[in-house]
Design a protein around this motif. Sequence first.
Motif, PDB file in Angstrom:
ATOM      1  N   ASP A 229       0.888  -1.095  -0.053  1.00 25.31           N
ATOM      2  CA  ASP A 229       0.197  -0.008   0.134  1.00 25.31           C
ATOM      3  C   ASP A 229       0.913   1.334  -0.003  1.00 25.31           C
ATOM      4  OD1 ASP A 229      -2.276  -1.657   0.068  1.00 25.31           O
ATOM      5  OD2 ASP A 229      -2.627  -1.319   2.186  1.00 25.31           O
ATOM      6  N   ALA A 230       1.823   1.209   0.777  1.00 27.71           N
ATOM      7  CA  ALA A 230       2.763   2.590   0.958  1.00 27.71           C
ATOM      8  C   ALA A 230       3.458   2.616  -0.266  1.00 27.71           C
ATOM      9  CB  ALA A 230       3.838   2.291   2.024  1.00 27.71           C
ATOM     10  N   GLN A 231       4.085   1.540  -0.896  1.00 32.03           N
ATOM     11  CA  GLN A 231       4.602   1.729  -2.167  1.00 32.03           C
ATOM     12  C   GLN A 231       3.765   2.276  -3.339  1.00 32.03           C
ATOM     13  OE1 GLN A 231       6.176  -2.451  -2.404  1.00 32.03           O
ATOM     14  NE2 GLN A 231       8.272  -1.773  -1.692  1.00 32.03           N
ATOM     15  N   GLU A 232       2.517   1.835  -3.378  1.00 31.76           N
ATOM     16  CA  GLU A 232       1.667   2.198  -4.288  1.00 31.76           C
ATOM     17  C   GLU A 232       1.223   3.867  -4.170  1.00 31.76           C
ATOM     18  OE1 GLU A 232      -2.847   0.920  -6.047  1.00 31.76           O
ATOM     19  OE2 GLU A 232      -1.682  -0.358  -4.541  1.00 31.76           O
ATOM     20  N   LEU A 233       1.129   4.245  -2.670  1.00 34.58           N
ATOM     21  CA  LEU A 233       0.651   5.389  -2.684  1.00 34.58           C
ATOM     22  C   LEU A 233       1.808   6.426  -2.966  1.00 34.58           C
ATOM     23  CD1 LEU A 233      -1.152   7.554  -1.573  1.00 34.58           C
ATOM     24  CD2 LEU A 233      -0.342   7.107   0.657  1.00 34.58           C
ATOM     25  N   LEU A 234       3.040   6.129  -2.637  1.00 33.73           N
ATOM     26  CA  LEU A 234       4.460   6.739  -2.988  1.00 33.73           C
ATOM     27  C   LEU A 234       4.659   7.026  -4.317  1.00 33.73           C
ATOM     28  CD1 LEU A 234       6.763   8.463  -2.076  1.00 33.73           C
ATOM     29  CD2 LEU A 234       8.060   6.132  -1.851  1.00 33.73           C
ATOM     30  N   ALA A 235       4.079   6.226  -4.954  1.00 35.45           N
ATOM     31  CA  ALA A 235       4.277   6.312  -6.433  1.00 35.45           C
ATOM     32  C   ALA A 235       3.284   6.994  -7.123  1.00 35.45           C
ATOM     33  CB  ALA A 235       4.059   4.642  -7.203  1.00 35.45           C
ATOM     34  N   ALA A 236       2.127   7.179  -6.593  1.00 35.27           N
ATOM     35  CA  ALA A 236       1.154   8.168  -6.998  1.00 35.27           C
ATOM     36  C   ALA A 236       1.471   9.686  -6.298  1.00 35.27           C
ATOM     37  CB  ALA A 236      -0.116   7.970  -6.379  1.00 35.27           C
ATOM     38  N   ILE A 237       1.999   9.506  -5.259  1.00 36.99           N
ATOM     39  CA  ILE A 237       2.646  11.033  -4.735  1.00 36.99           C
ATOM     40  C   ILE A 237       3.606  11.557  -5.565  1.00 36.99           C
ATOM     41  CG2 ILE A 237       3.525  12.454  -2.884  1.00 36.99           C
ATOM     42  CD1 ILE A 237       1.931  10.441  -0.832  1.00 36.99           C
ATOM     43  N   LYS A 238       4.563  10.888  -5.767  1.00 31.99           N
ATOM     44  CA  LYS A 238       5.732  11.231  -6.560  1.00 31.99           C
ATOM     45  C   LYS A 238       5.315  11.656  -7.979  1.00 31.99           C
ATOM     46  CE  LYS A 238       9.749   9.584  -6.196  1.00 31.99           C
ATOM     47  NZ  LYS A 238      10.970   8.681  -6.199  1.00 31.99           N
ATOM     48  N   ALA A 239       4.378  10.946  -8.537  1.00 29.88           N
ATOM     49  CA  ALA A 239       4.106  11.200  -9.944  1.00 29.88           C
ATOM     50  C   ALA A 239       3.114  12.713  -9.746  1.00 29.88           C
ATOM     51  CB  ALA A 239       3.114  10.195 -10.340  1.00 29.88           C
ATOM     52  N   ASP A 240       2.311  12.751  -9.079  1.00 25.89           N
ATOM     53  CA  ASP A 240       1.764  13.958  -8.591  1.00 25.89           C
ATOM     54  C   ASP A 240       2.297  15.367  -8.522  1.00 25.89           C
ATOM     55  OD1 ASP A 240      -1.121  14.852  -9.099  1.00 25.89           O
ATOM     56  OD2 ASP A 240      -1.231  15.395  -6.969  1.00 25.89           O
ATOM     57  N   THR A 241       3.923  15.171  -7.630  1.00 28.21           N
ATOM     58  CA  THR A 241       4.456  16.348  -7.167  1.00 28.21           C
ATOM     59  C   THR A 241       5.918  16.426  -8.155  1.00 28.21           C
ATOM     60  OG1 THR A 241       5.541  14.986  -5.746  1.00 28.21           O
ATOM     61  CG2 THR A 241       3.632  16.139  -4.965  1.00 28.21           C
ATOM     62  N   LYS A 242       5.819  15.487  -9.209  1.00 31.51           N
ATOM     63  CA  LYS A 242       6.967  15.601  -9.939  1.00 31.51           C
ATOM     64  C   LYS A 242       7.270  16.892 -10.571  1.00 31.51           C
ATOM     65  CE  LYS A 242       9.566  13.213 -13.614  1.00 31.51           C
ATOM     66  NZ  LYS A 242       9.294  12.053 -14.679  1.00 31.51           N
ATOM     67  N   SER A 243       6.365  17.651 -11.070  1.00 35.65           N
ATOM     68  CA  SER A 243       6.776  19.026 -11.866  1.00 35.65           C
ATOM     69  C   SER A 243       7.009  20.091 -10.922  1.00 35.65           C
ATOM     70  CB  SER A 243       5.483  19.469 -12.591  1.00 35.65           C
ATOM     71  OG  SER A 243       4.379  19.415 -11.774  1.00 35.65           O
ATOM     72  N   ALA A 244       6.651  19.937  -9.480  1.00 34.64           N
ATOM     73  CA  ALA A 244       6.983  20.841  -8.573  1.00 34.64           C
ATOM     74  C   ALA A 244       8.417  20.766  -7.786  1.00 34.64           C
ATOM     75  CB  ALA A 244       5.990  20.945  -7.525  1.00 34.64           C
ATOM     76  N   ARG A 245       9.001  19.455  -8.189  1.00 31.24           N
ATOM     77  CA  ARG A 245      10.181  19.156  -7.452  1.00 31.24           C
ATOM     78  C   ARG A 245      11.316  19.324  -8.444  1.00 31.24           C
ATOM     79  NH1 ARG A 245      10.002  13.703  -4.239  1.00 31.24           N
ATOM     80  NH2 ARG A 245      12.169  14.487  -3.705  1.00 31.24           N
ATOM     81  N   GLY A 246      12.324  19.787  -8.193  1.00 24.98           N
ATOM     82  CA  GLY A 246      13.663  19.752  -8.863  1.00 24.98           C
ATOM     83  C   GLY A 246      14.432  18.851  -8.260  1.00 24.98           C
ATOM     84  N   LYS A 247      15.698  18.516  -8.832  1.00 23.68           N
ATOM     85  CA  LYS A 247      16.575  17.567  -8.362  1.00 23.68           C
ATOM     86  C   LYS A 247      16.892  17.455  -6.916  1.00 23.68           C
ATOM     87  CE  LYS A 247      21.254  15.470  -9.698  1.00 23.68           C
ATOM     88  NZ  LYS A 247      22.441  15.634 -10.416  1.00 23.68           N
ATOM     89  N   ASN A 248      17.061  18.633  -6.439  1.00 21.32           N
ATOM     90  CA  ASN A 248      17.566  18.789  -4.816  1.00 21.32           C
ATOM     91  C   ASN A 248      16.292  19.229  -4.056  1.00 21.32           C
ATOM     92  OD1 ASN A 248      20.228  17.776  -5.337  1.00 21.32           O
ATOM     93  ND2 ASN A 248      20.752  19.893  -6.402  1.00 21.32           N
ATOM     94  N   THR A 249      15.200  19.242  -4.461  1.00 17.34           N
ATOM     95  CA  THR A 249      14.084  19.676  -3.728  1.00 17.34           C
ATOM     96  C   THR A 249      13.321  18.549  -2.841  1.00 17.34           C
ATOM     97  OG1 THR A 249      13.373  21.351  -5.333  1.00 17.34           O
ATOM     98  CG2 THR A 249      11.744  20.852  -3.767  1.00 17.34           C
ATOM     99  N   ALA A 250      13.241  18.743  -1.792  1.00 20.29           N
ATOM    100  CA  ALA A 250      12.574  17.743  -0.644  1.00 20.29           C
ATOM    101  C   ALA A 250      11.306  17.792  -0.757  1.00 20.29           C
ATOM    102  CB  ALA A 250      13.204  17.658   0.650  1.00 20.29           C
ATOM    103  N   LEU A 251      10.447  16.727  -0.333  1.00 25.08           N
ATOM    104  CA  LEU A 251       9.201  16.644  -0.231  1.00 25.08           C
ATOM    105  C   LEU A 251       8.918  16.525   1.258  1.00 25.08           C
ATOM    106  CD1 LEU A 251       6.340  16.722  -1.363  1.00 25.08           C
ATOM    107  CD2 LEU A 251       6.546  14.044  -1.569  1.00 25.08           C
ATOM    108  N   VAL A 252       8.060  17.404   1.802  1.00 20.01           N
ATOM    109  CA  VAL A 252       7.938  17.454   3.016  1.00 20.01           C
ATOM    110  C   VAL A 252       6.329  16.921   3.315  1.00 20.01           C
ATOM    111  CG1 VAL A 252       7.422  19.011   5.365  1.00 20.01           C
ATOM    112  CG2 VAL A 252       9.666  19.106   3.716  1.00 20.01           C
ATOM    113  N   LEU A 253       5.837  16.009   4.025  1.00 16.57           N
ATOM    114  CA  LEU A 253       4.563  15.524   4.169  1.00 16.57           C
ATOM    115  C   LEU A 253       4.147  15.794   5.610  1.00 16.57           C
ATOM    116  CD1 LEU A 253       4.719  12.310   1.844  1.00 16.57           C
ATOM    117  CD2 LEU A 253       3.725  14.487   1.293  1.00 16.57           C
ATOM    118  N   MET A 254       2.839  16.192   5.814  1.00 15.13           N
ATOM    119  CA  MET A 254       2.220  16.175   6.955  1.00 15.13           C
ATOM    120  C   MET A 254       1.148  15.160   7.137  1.00 15.13           C
ATOM    121  SD  MET A 254      -0.214  19.342   8.610  1.00 15.13           S
ATOM    122  CE  MET A 254       0.855  20.421   9.281  1.00 15.13           C
ATOM    123  N   GLY A 255       1.331  14.264   8.239  1.00 18.51           N
ATOM    124  CA  GLY A 255       0.512  13.441   8.582  1.00 18.51           C
ATOM    125  C   GLY A 255      -0.370  14.180   9.831  1.00 18.51           C
ATOM    126  N   HIS A 256      -1.338  13.458  10.157  1.00 26.65           N
ATOM    127  CA  HIS A 256      -2.299  13.986  11.289  1.00 26.65           C
ATOM    128  C   HIS A 256      -1.819  13.443  12.740  1.00 26.65           C
ATOM    129  CE1 HIS A 256      -5.651  14.772  14.169  1.00 26.65           C
ATOM    130  NE2 HIS A 256      -5.874  15.448  13.003  1.00 26.65           N
TER     131      HIS A 256
END
Length: 306
Positions: free
Chosen positions: A157-184
């Motif tokens: 499940d986690a791998q499937e979700l990560l693939a979806a998130i990375k694809a959706d945020t790809k255009s906003a992230r450069g090579k050295n741009t980190a992705l910060v995720l807020m959980g509840h």
Amino acid sequence: MPRTLSHFGLRPLLFLLLLLAALSLTGTSHASGEAAPKEGILLVAFGTSVPEAQPAFKAVDAEFKKAFPGAPVVWAYTSQIIRKKLAEQGQPVGGISDGLAQLAKDGVKVVRVQSLHVLAGEEFTALERAVLLDVSKNPGRFESVFMGRPMLESKGDAQELLAAIKADTKSARGKNTALVLMGHGQSHGRADLAFEGVYAVFKSTDKNIHMATVEGARNFDDMLEGLKAAKIKHVVIAPLMLVAGDHARNDLAGDEDDSWATQLKKAGIKVDAHLKGLGETPGAAAILVRHAKESTDDLTKEPRKP
């Protein structure tokens, strides 16, 4: 001379044969034409009154209607405060008992209750208890009531979700741009270990992912320490929640001094916000649909052990 049946002797035999054929056809027609028990879906979320968060719910609704054509799809919010607020605005959404009653009214016999929670924390436990209580109060109303698990239960499940998130945020992230995720998260610690497991899976795939929770054990300070250690100068912030509601728009990306965005900027980190809930992230809702379809946890029956 061979013996033959007389004209009068044939009549009873023909009648008997025709009768047996008719009975056989009737039985076959009934067996093959008997309709399967009507199935319905109850989607259960904490709820939101933030209009900007609605696209996530609409996307999930569309995904389930596509996956279960012809089946009624009913929504329930577990938050009484949100239900009351929406009712005052003329947009009522019922609770779990209301949703189950509506499905019964619709003639549904097999219910698939699908949790829209990200992890199995306190809210999911309360959901299970509420459904069980309703089932016990209304015995025989449904033939089966299946409980679908939250979005993230397994490594797959986690791998499937990560693939979806990375694809959706790809255009906003450069090579050295980190992705910060807020959980509840939850102040009593429920789901802390599950969250750590998800973080480990995410991190093993993308070292530039950093995560923390609003209320859980892994907090903002822990995350900021990790960002500084990795010498991160640019981040994209996004909610690891079904909707981009109040937490995403205020605690995560708000202008207040204590928001994550403000604190990150004070730390010298450039911030871009990706305010999109998981519900509207392509591919994420498919995990929930799969959990609904795969569930064999029938709350109307005793648990069976192999």
